[in-house]
Design a protein around this motif. Sequence first.
Motif, PDB file in Angstrom:
ATOM      1  N   SER A  88       0.815  -1.209   0.000  1.00  0.00           N
ATOM      2  CA  SER A  88       0.000   0.000   0.000  1.00  0.00           C
ATOM      3  C   SER A  88       0.856   1.271   0.000  1.00  0.00           C
ATOM      4  O   SER A  88       0.380   2.341  -0.381  1.00  0.00           O
ATOM      5  N   GLU A 119       1.872   3.343  -3.655  1.00  0.00           N
ATOM      6  CA  GLU A 119       0.998   4.225  -4.428  1.00  0.00           C
ATOM      7  C   GLU A 119       1.639   5.577  -4.686  1.00  0.00           C
ATOM      8  O   GLU A 119       1.292   6.259  -5.637  1.00  0.00           O
ATOM      9  N   GLU A 170      -2.682  -3.284  -1.493  1.00  0.00           N
ATOM     10  CA  GLU A 170      -2.690  -3.612  -2.923  1.00  0.00           C
ATOM     11  C   GLU A 170      -1.766  -2.661  -3.655  1.00  0.00           C
ATOM     12  O   GLU A 170      -1.547  -1.526  -3.230  1.00  0.00           O
ATOM     13  N   LYS A 194      -1.165  -0.929  -7.466  1.00  0.00           N
ATOM     14  CA  LYS A 194      -1.840  -0.698  -8.738  1.00  0.00           C
ATOM     15  C   LYS A 194      -0.908  -0.149  -9.800  1.00  0.00           C
ATOM     16  O   LYS A 194      -1.282  -0.048 -10.954  1.00  0.00           O
ATOM     17  N   VAL A 195       0.319   0.238  -9.413  1.00  0.00           N
ATOM     18  CA  VAL A 195       1.269   0.810 -10.366  1.00  0.00           C
ATOM     19  C   VAL A 195       2.377  -0.198 -10.628  1.00  0.00           C
ATOM     20  O   VAL A 195       2.761  -0.972  -9.762  1.00  0.00           O
ATOM     21  N   ALA A 237       0.937  -6.698 -11.176  1.00  0.00           N
ATOM     22  CA  ALA A 237       0.637  -5.314 -11.552  1.00  0.00           C
ATOM     23  C   ALA A 237       1.537  -4.842 -12.688  1.00  0.00           C
ATOM     24  O   ALA A 237       1.419  -3.699 -13.134  1.00  0.00           O
TER      25      ALA A 237
END
Length: 157
Positions: free
Chosen positions: A78, A81, A114, A116-117, A137
């Motif tokens: 996390s 991000e 999570e 995402k990048v 990802a």
Amino acid sequence: MKLHDLKPAPGSTKNRKRVGRGPGGTDKTAGRGHKGQLSRSGAGKGQFFGGGGSTLISRLPKRGFNHVGTSYEIVNLSDLERFEAGAVVDRAGFENAGLVRRRERGVKLLARGEVKVAVTLHVDAASEAAVRAVEAAGGSVVFPEPKPAHSVEYKPR
């Protein structure tokens, strides 16, 4: 009776003994004897002195899990991000982002949260779930080269 008339009862107060101040029984060595540790000023053994033997903590039994191993600075998924997609993040990048502080510790990636990048991470250790999540990802995790094992060569004389 007034305040200035108050006095202690006769015989209830006496002067303190001033040792080492001339003849009279507590002169010269001031009741400390001759030589030795306790005759010196500032001398003493301290509260936990054990006669020069082993310390209390080393005499107590040891139980349980006492492994003193490698400590890591933890970075979670996390936390990633804050990096741009396609970024290559190493130790300096984690420090600039304020994720790690202690230089003597390695960086370990854990799978909390999570990602995402897609980023390329240079870390010292990572959990398998974290590596799978970063690769899913579109990123990658790079570990340092292992140090060669120390070997001693025998050289005959």
